[in-house]
Design an enzyme around this catalytic site. Structure first.
Site, PDB file in Angstrom:
ATOM      1  N   HIS A  20      12.052  36.271  55.207  1.00  0.00           N
ATOM      2  CA  HIS A  20      11.977  37.358  56.181  1.00  0.00           C
ATOM      3  C   HIS A  20      11.232  36.919  57.432  1.00  0.00           C
ATOM      4  O   HIS A  20      10.006  36.950  57.455  1.00  0.00           O
ATOM      5  CB  HIS A  20      11.225  38.553  55.570  1.00  0.00           C
ATOM      6  CG  HIS A  20      11.864  39.075  54.330  1.00  0.00           C
ATOM      7  ND1 HIS A  20      12.579  40.243  54.310  1.00  0.00           N
ATOM      8  CD2 HIS A  20      11.889  38.595  53.064  1.00  0.00           C
ATOM      9  CE1 HIS A  20      13.025  40.461  53.078  1.00  0.00           C
ATOM     10  NE2 HIS A  20      12.613  39.479  52.308  1.00  0.00           N
ATOM     11  N   HIS A 466       5.098  65.340  26.497  1.00  0.00           N
ATOM     12  CA  HIS A 466       3.799  64.674  26.449  1.00  0.00           C
ATOM     13  C   HIS A 466       3.674  63.673  25.298  1.00  0.00           C
ATOM     14  O   HIS A 466       2.652  63.010  25.180  1.00  0.00           O
ATOM     15  CB  HIS A 466       2.683  65.718  26.339  1.00  0.00           C
ATOM     16  CG  HIS A 466       2.384  66.402  27.636  1.00  0.00           C
ATOM     17  ND1 HIS A 466       3.375  66.960  28.406  1.00  0.00           N
ATOM     18  CD2 HIS A 466       1.223  66.594  28.297  1.00  0.00           C
ATOM     19  CE1 HIS A 466       2.833  67.485  29.495  1.00  0.00           C
ATOM     20  NE2 HIS A 466       1.522  67.273  29.462  1.00  0.00           N
TER      21      HIS A 466
HETATM   22  C1  TPP Z   1       9.091  49.022  45.660  1.00  0.00           C
HETATM   23  C2  TPP Z   1      10.036  48.211  46.497  1.00  0.00           C
HETATM   24  N1  TPP Z   1      11.254  48.679  46.749  1.00  0.00           N
HETATM   25  C3  TPP Z   1      12.129  47.962  47.449  1.00  0.00           C
HETATM   26  C4  TPP Z   1      11.808  46.728  47.911  1.00  0.00           C
HETATM   27  C5  TPP Z   1      12.816  45.869  48.662  1.00  0.00           C
HETATM   28  N2  TPP Z   1      12.434  45.806  50.075  1.00  0.00           N
HETATM   29  C6  TPP Z   1      11.805  44.762  50.591  1.00  0.00           C
HETATM   30  S1  TPP Z   1      11.364  44.993  52.174  1.00  0.00           S
HETATM   31  C7  TPP Z   1      12.060  46.537  52.204  1.00  0.00           C
HETATM   32  C8  TPP Z   1      11.985  47.441  53.378  1.00  0.00           C
HETATM   33  C9  TPP Z   1      11.723  46.762  54.625  1.00  0.00           C
HETATM   34  O1  TPP Z   1      11.349  47.651  55.609  1.00  0.00           O
HETATM   35  P1  TPP Z   1       9.873  47.658  56.157  1.00  0.00           P
HETATM   36  O2  TPP Z   1       8.957  47.985  55.061  1.00  0.00           O
HETATM   37  O3  TPP Z   1       9.864  48.519  57.342  1.00  0.00           O
HETATM   38  O4  TPP Z   1       9.613  46.153  56.553  1.00  0.00           O
HETATM   39  P2  TPP Z   1      10.163  45.407  57.853  1.00  0.00           P
HETATM   40  O5  TPP Z   1      11.661  45.554  57.847  1.00  0.00           O
HETATM   41  O6  TPP Z   1       9.549  46.068  59.007  1.00  0.00           O
HETATM   42  O7  TPP Z   1       9.749  44.003  57.665  1.00  0.00           O
HETATM   43  C10 TPP Z   1      12.625  46.823  50.980  1.00  0.00           C
HETATM   44  C11 TPP Z   1      13.351  48.079  50.675  1.00  0.00           C
HETATM   45  C12 TPP Z   1      10.506  46.266  47.639  1.00  0.00           C
HETATM   46  N3  TPP Z   1      10.086  45.076  48.040  1.00  0.00           N
HETATM   47  N4  TPP Z   1       9.645  47.042  46.953  1.00  0.00           N
END
Ligand code: TPP
Length: 660
Positions: A20, A466
């Site tokens: 990323h 529960h």
């Molecule tokens: C609990 C959880 N659900 C889903 C994911 C998969 N995932 C990784 S990053 C992300 C979302 C990215 O958006 P953001 O938090 O705004 O990060 P940015 O794109 O700004 O780097 C998701 C859904 C994860 N890492 N953890």
């Protein structure tokens, strides 16, 4: 300096062909201001107890952290490691892993967890500052959180707890870029985070996350606040990438060579991949070294402490168990067991746990207990425990509120901080609400102890919502988690000892609501639960398992049923032995021969547990008989339920007879 982070992130993700780049590029300015001007740390000692903690809650942006550790001079984070981003054996895994990479404070990736860990770290800081004084403990906890972190439900539990406890040294830097994986966050979210945090008792501001002066000003102000602080930093994801920046396209995949070349041009970054111009490298190194005098001064202050206080601080920091009062764990446990031998007690194992805690928490003042609003049911508040609250954080009992997930994650943060052994309480059925945090404690190898009471249909009238049925099996499935289910007061004390000694992994103590007879009679200095399972009662007429026709295996409250069944079988001249199985994980960790000896060679094996069969086949084989649950429970007095679901001594004896 921020562009150095951006370049390393772009190049490492490109080389790995995965990762990323968006977050590191977008948050580079925030991180540069924080790490070069505010964060107190020393790469030469990543375990310095009084360092500021930095939690990258948005673990997918791991290259941000790796780039920082490299630039600041953490010895192990070489450029080679950056080049081996996400490769087997590197210290640059896909998401940051505590214990794997020096300088990584907690394992993050599951969004929301890091933020909630940080709340625990900030609690630990306030508590230890109250105990040891600001000369020794006085540090901040910073979090970098993304949209996803703040969307997760756990974040609400975490921020509400932090606001209530007025954790003024906690600062959340929110990477407010309005982009997540599916696209703009406007697809799914309309929350005003500033108002949300304010309503939870935080100070909250909005700033331009690419303006170093604004970032510094906001951190300055946060440091003065008497409450935890949110700094919502408006940023552009993938800042510098001319086409993909500002969109989800730079979230989870390499930018590609053309976009990287264009970004280099736009940022004015001419150095080849993985090369940092000497003047910039020099400035980063200087930033890494700037706190060395502060650390050395701290070491002097520690050395100047009264000898007993210093020894106690060092003991707690190491996580050693010998008590401050010279009353070590072994002595406390022996004392409790002696008392129980003299005066056996027919009590619930949750009550036995309270008895144990009354003594343990005195000998081990680093135990910080709590409950998610079930204090009277979980019996986790030992005699004389003061409540930890603002502004006096010296107490050792935390009312977590109805926040099981936030509690479990905060406990991870406390354990990671060091100096504290966190334990807490809820009902076993709500282990599901804690599970993501328990899994991470296991992955990180942290000593976190969950007291989980009301461990079966034995809780009775509250009914199937529960009554845990599949929970023991589900928890036993987690690697490096010990699930203890003691059968009586003596085993409860022994299991507490084992949980405390489990230095590198979490434990669950599954305890009864209902009374259980004391099956362990007489004093035995050995911790019999340490083997995970042991022969509690030999077969009538035989000294060991070899002469038994039947082996009866059971855990917790059902060991008493097995003991009754043994009598019924003996009346029919069938020698049966009873094996108590308080902890599968310890049994399966025994050397093959010892495990086989405990399991024995009786013709028939029967197991009884008020849960599902899953897992028991490893002990009784697929041909063994299992007496337990096959579906959900029901609402009724517990004795009626045990009869209704066939959990009786008669049924256990019948199951054995049917196989003889
Ligand atoms: C609990 C959880 N659900 C889903 C994911 C998969 N995932 C990784 S990053 C992300 C979302 C990215 O958006 P953001 O938090 O705004 O990060 P940015 O794109 O700004 O780097 C998701 C859904 C994860 N890492 N953890």
């Amino acid at each position: 300096m921020a562009n150095a982070i951006r370049a390393l992130a772009m190049d490492a993700v490109e080389k790995a062909k995965s990762g990323h780049p968006g977050l590191p590029m977008g948050a580079a300015d925030i991180a540069t201001v924080l790490f070069t001007r505010f964060l107190k740390f020393d790469p030469a000692d990543s375990a310095w107890p009084d360092r500021d903690r930095f939690v990258l809650s948005a673990g997918h942006g791991s290259m941000l952290l790796y780039a920082l550790l490299h630039l600041l001079g953490y010895e192990k984070m070489t450029i080679g490691e950056i080049e081996r981003f996400r490769q087997l054996g590197s210290i640059t895994p896909g998401h940051p892993e505590h214990g794997h990479t020096p300088g990584v404070e907690t394992t993050t990736g599951p969004l929301g967890q890091g933020l909630a860990n940080a709340v625990g770290m900030a609690i630990a800081e306030r508590h230890l500052a109250a105990i040891f004084g600001a000369d020794i403990i006085d540090h901040a906890t910073f979090v970098l959180a993304s949209d996803g972190d703040l969307m997760e439900g756990i974040s609400q539990e975490a921020i509400a707890l932090a606001g209530h406890l007025q954790l003024k040294k906690l600062v959340v830097l929110y990477d407010d870029n309005g982009i997540s994986i599916d696209g703009p966050t406007s697809l799914t979210d309309a929350v005003d985070q500033v108002k949300r945090f304010e309503s939870a008792g935080w100070t909250a501001v909005r700033i331009d996350g690419h303006d170093p002066a604004a970032i510094a000003g906001a951190i300055e102000a946060a440091k003065q606040s008497d409450r935890p602080s949110l700094i919502a930093c408006h940023t552009t994801i993938g800042f510098g990438a001319p086409n993909k920046g500002g969109t989800e396209k730079c979230h989870g995949s390499p930018l590609g060579p053309e976009e990287i070349a264009a970004a280099r041009l736009k940022l004015g970054w001419n150095a080849p991949p993985f090369e940092i111009p000497a003047d910039i490298r020099q400035r980063w190194r200087a930033a890494g070294e700037r706190n060395r005098p502060a650390r050395l001064a701290w070491e002097k202050r520690l050395a100047a402490l009264a000898a007993d206080k210093r020894a106690e601080f060092e003991r707690r920091s190491r996580g050693d168990l010998e008590g401050a009062l010279g009353d070590g764990l072994a002595r406390v446990v022996a004392g409790l067991k002696q008392k129980l031998a003299q005066e056996p007690k027919e009590i619930a194992t949750r009550a036995a746990s309270e008895l144990a805690l009354d003594a343990l928490t005195v000998a081990l003042p680093e135990m910080v207990g709590g409950s998610a609003d079930l204090t009277g049911s979980n019996n986790t508040r030992a005699k004389g425990m003061k409540v930890l609250k603002a502004p006096d954080y010296s107490g050792t009992f935390i009312h977590y509120g109805v926040r099981e997930h936030g509690m479990a994650a905060a406990m991870n943060g406390m354990a990671l901080h060091g100096g504290i052994i966190p334990y807490s309480g809820t009902f076993l059925v709500f282990s599901d609400y804690c599970r993501p945090a328990i899994r991470l404690a296991a992955l990180m190898g942290q000593r976190v102890i969950h007291v989980m009471t009301h461990d079966s249909i034995g809780l009775g009238e509250d009914g199937p919502t529960h009554q845990p049925v599949e929970h023991l099996a589900a928890l036993r499935a987690v690697p490096n988690l010990k699930v203890f289910r003691p059968c009586d007061a003596v085993e409860t004390v022994e299991c507490w000892q084992l949980a405390l000694q489990s230095r590198h992994g979490p434990s669950v103590l599954a305890l009864t609501r209902q009374n259980t007879p004391q099956l362990r009679q007489g004093f035995d200095e050995r911790n019999r639960c340490a083997a995970g399972a042991y022969e509690l009662m030999a077969a009538d007429g035989g000294k060991d398992g070899t002469q038994a026709l039947v082996s009866l295996f059971a855990s917790g409250s059902e060991v008493a049923l097995a003991a009754e069944a043994r009598k019924l079988l003996a009346a029919r001249n069938i020698p049966a032995r009873v094996v108590s199985v308080p902890c599968f994980e310890l049994l399966f960790a025994l050397p093959e021969g010892e495990r086989a000896a405990v399991i024995g060679t009786a013709k028939v094996s029967v197991a009884v547990e008020a849960g599902i069969r899953q897992g028991w086949d490893a002990i009784i084989g697929s041909g063994g008989a299992f007496v337990g649950m096959t579906g959900f429970g029901a609402s009724a007095p517990y004795k009626d339920l045990y009869r209704h679901f066939g959990l009786t001594a008669e049924k256990v004896a019948e199951a054995a007879l049917a196989r003889l």
